[in-house]
Design a protein around this motif. Sequence first.
Motif, PDB file in Angstrom:
ATOM      1  N   ARG A  24       2.600   0.814  10.583  1.00 23.13           N
ATOM      2  CA  ARG A  24       1.312   0.121  10.433  1.00 23.13           C
ATOM      3  C   ARG A  24       1.202  -0.999  11.467  1.00 23.13           C
ATOM      4  O   ARG A  24       2.178  -1.709  11.719  1.00 23.13           O
ATOM      5  CB  ARG A  24       1.249  -0.474   9.021  1.00 23.13           C
ATOM      6  CG  ARG A  24      -0.086  -1.116   8.710  1.00 23.13           C
ATOM      7  CD  ARG A  24      -0.099  -1.634   7.289  1.00 23.13           C
ATOM      8  NE  ARG A  24      -1.427  -2.090   6.901  1.00 23.13           N
ATOM      9  CZ  ARG A  24      -1.739  -2.497   5.683  1.00 23.13           C
ATOM     10  NH1 ARG A  24      -0.820  -2.485   4.722  1.00 23.13           N
ATOM     11  NH2 ARG A  24      -2.969  -2.903   5.411  1.00 23.13           N
ATOM     12  N   ASP A  46      -6.442  -2.244  11.834  1.00 17.63           N
ATOM     13  CA  ASP A  46      -5.436  -2.022  10.791  1.00 17.63           C
ATOM     14  C   ASP A  46      -5.110  -0.535  10.852  1.00 17.63           C
ATOM     15  O   ASP A  46      -5.682   0.280  10.131  1.00 17.63           O
ATOM     16  CB  ASP A  46      -5.984  -2.429   9.422  1.00 17.63           C
ATOM     17  CG  ASP A  46      -4.912  -2.315   8.342  1.00 17.63           C
ATOM     18  OD1 ASP A  46      -3.725  -2.094   8.689  1.00 17.63           O
ATOM     19  OD2 ASP A  46      -5.255  -2.431   7.157  1.00 17.63           O
ATOM     20  N   ASN A  61      -6.957   4.941  11.085  1.00 18.49           N
ATOM     21  CA  ASN A  61      -7.059   3.760  10.225  1.00 18.49           C
ATOM     22  C   ASN A  61      -6.076   3.843   9.068  1.00 18.49           C
ATOM     23  O   ASN A  61      -5.951   4.897   8.436  1.00 18.49           O
ATOM     24  CB  ASN A  61      -8.475   3.653   9.655  1.00 18.49           C
ATOM     25  CG  ASN A  61      -9.448   3.195  10.717  1.00 18.49           C
ATOM     26  OD1 ASN A  61      -9.194   2.222  11.428  1.00 18.49           O
ATOM     27  ND2 ASN A  61     -10.544   3.920  10.846  1.00 18.49           N
ATOM     28  N   ASN A  63      -6.316   2.756   6.078  1.00 27.37           N
ATOM     29  CA  ASN A  63      -6.943   3.126   4.809  1.00 27.37           C
ATOM     30  C   ASN A  63      -7.279   4.606   4.711  1.00 27.37           C
ATOM     31  O   ASN A  63      -7.362   5.142   3.625  1.00 27.37           O
ATOM     32  CB  ASN A  63      -8.207   2.289   4.576  1.00 27.37           C
ATOM     33  CG  ASN A  63      -7.805   0.919   4.046  1.00 27.37           C
ATOM     34  OD1 ASN A  63      -6.776   0.782   3.385  1.00 27.37           O
ATOM     35  ND2 ASN A  63      -8.592  -0.101   4.380  1.00 27.37           N
ATOM     36  N   ASP A  64      -7.465   5.241   5.843  1.00 34.30           N
ATOM     37  CA  ASP A  64      -7.880   6.655   5.818  1.00 34.30           C
ATOM     38  C   ASP A  64      -6.767   7.600   5.375  1.00 34.30           C
ATOM     39  O   ASP A  64      -7.051   8.660   4.831  1.00 34.30           O
ATOM     40  CB  ASP A  64      -8.391   7.099   7.200  1.00 34.30           C
ATOM     41  CG  ASP A  64      -9.711   6.449   7.533  1.00 34.30           C
ATOM     42  OD1 ASP A  64     -10.311   5.852   6.613  1.00 34.30           O
ATOM     43  OD2 ASP A  64     -10.129   6.500   8.706  1.00 34.30           O
ATOM     44  N   LYS A  66      -3.386   6.369   4.157  1.00 32.85           N
ATOM     45  CA  LYS A  66      -2.205   5.661   3.625  1.00 32.85           C
ATOM     46  C   LYS A  66      -1.541   6.415   2.480  1.00 32.85           C
ATOM     47  O   LYS A  66      -0.386   6.152   2.149  1.00 32.85           O
ATOM     48  CB  LYS A  66      -2.588   4.241   3.197  1.00 32.85           C
ATOM     49  CG  LYS A  66      -3.635   4.148   2.120  1.00 32.85           C
ATOM     50  CD  LYS A  66      -3.819   2.683   1.744  1.00 32.85           C
ATOM     51  CE  LYS A  66      -4.762   2.458   0.586  1.00 32.85           C
ATOM     52  NZ  LYS A  66      -6.169   2.692   0.870  1.00 32.85           N
ATOM     53  N   ASP A  67      -2.286   7.370   1.882  1.00 34.63           N
ATOM     54  CA  ASP A  67      -1.701   8.118   0.759  1.00 34.63           C
ATOM     55  C   ASP A  67      -0.779   9.242   1.226  1.00 34.63           C
ATOM     56  O   ASP A  67      -0.139   9.906   0.430  1.00 34.63           O
ATOM     57  CB  ASP A  67      -2.827   8.737  -0.087  1.00 34.63           C
ATOM     58  CG  ASP A  67      -3.750   7.677  -0.616  1.00 34.63           C
ATOM     59  OD1 ASP A  67      -3.275   6.526  -0.762  1.00 34.63           O
ATOM     60  OD2 ASP A  67      -4.941   7.974  -0.838  1.00 34.63           O
TER      61      ASP A  67
END
Length: 454
Positions: A24, A46, A61, A63-64, A66-67
């Motif tokens: 990250r 980020d 990104n 957030n796109d 992170k899973d």
Amino acid sequence: MKSLLKLLILFVLMSTNAQNIAIRGSVFHFKSDPEKSTDAYEYFEDGLMIIEDGFIKKAGNFNDFKDEIQDFEFKDYSGKLIMPGFVDAHIHFPQTEMIASHGKELMQWLDNYTFPTEGKFKDKSHSREVAQFFLNQLLKNGTTTALVFGTVHKESVDAFFEEAEKLNLRMIAGKVMMDRNAPEYLLDTPESSYEDSKKLIKQWHGKERLQYAVTPRFAITSTEKQLAQAKRLLEEFPDVYLHTHLSENKSEIEFTKSLFPEANSYLDVYEKAGLFAEKTVFAHSIHLSENEWQTLETHDCSIAFCPTSNLFLGSGLFNLQKAAQHNLRVAFGTDVGAGTSFSILETMNEAYKVTQLRKAFASEPESVLPLSALKSFYLATLGGAKALHLDRFIGNFETGKEADFVVLDLESTDLLKFRLQRCETLEEKLFVLQILGDDRSVLQTYIKGKPVLN
Ligand code: GUN
Ligand code: ZN
């Protein structure tokens, strides 16, 4: 019991070699030349980069996706800038020992410092010691790929490749071919230079991440017979590089013309000798005629722009704008030891000043445009990879590329931090980094997804 032990060893080996990590940070890379496209780069403030087995799996990104990182080792570099490793398209590893040697210009500098220093590289253990130090300097400066001169001695290149292989680096190097106009102890012959180069190509070209460059030093130190042997190598091994110097210094050009009176220009010496390979890299290329620029374009040659060296030796001011007008592939070269730094960031700083200084000598100063920060970072990464014909492997964070990258600390000095706090745009920040950054800005360098600095 024995097979259990074997399994255990295999497991340990696999787990240490599997570079499966998720990183990250602020991820920045180019997709194309910023002078040719308005959509040339991607910046994920980020950001997240997923690396599998040493190759880029995804960059975007945080957030796109992170899973998707549960099975990956997680490394958080939030606030740091992550970009592809820097490319240095022209450097002499044996000259590490004599960087910052005072005085005069190219030809005297070669006689006084370079040749005596290079004489020591017949000794393989000496070559190894310098190669280790040299590679460490590259990595500390965020350079992950370089096109490298050895010396005339085969041993120097064997030692260099052995050390580069241990570090799993993507490197290109070659044995210098030189059979005249240098001290006896540094001369080979047309035949021995062919034989030694051929052995090196067979041993190293295409091994792991290593490639070979046929490396006649420059026209002055090779007879026509030797240049013919260089051509023979390029014909037998069309996939290797041709790497040499071109039009660096005015006395060098005059001397070249006197040695090759039938040639129309410096570049014509190489053209007549048949040295335009698929992958040809000329260092410097400062004092060129319109005809020479045109020939470089016709043959799709690459140029290594070496500003710290050109300033240090007083050689001249490279015309980057002209190279762009001719659609030439350009990369930065440090040209250590005439170059004064291993740092591509510092090289970019001096490159900016060289383009600015051209104004003082231009007939139409307003037509000389300042080098942009975007173009500079492009040349240091994807542009450099294209100049070395390596962009299918390195240069940006496209899926499938090798995960060689650098983590830059934007607070590495008080001044850098203080100045960057006052920047509004990404481009402004990049420019400040280009002018004020150096080896202290390199927090970590990754090779195929593995950190290499302690
Ligand atoms: N031209 C021929 N050899 C060299 C060298 O070692 N350094 C530079 N800068 N130019 C050269
Ligand atoms: Zn050089």
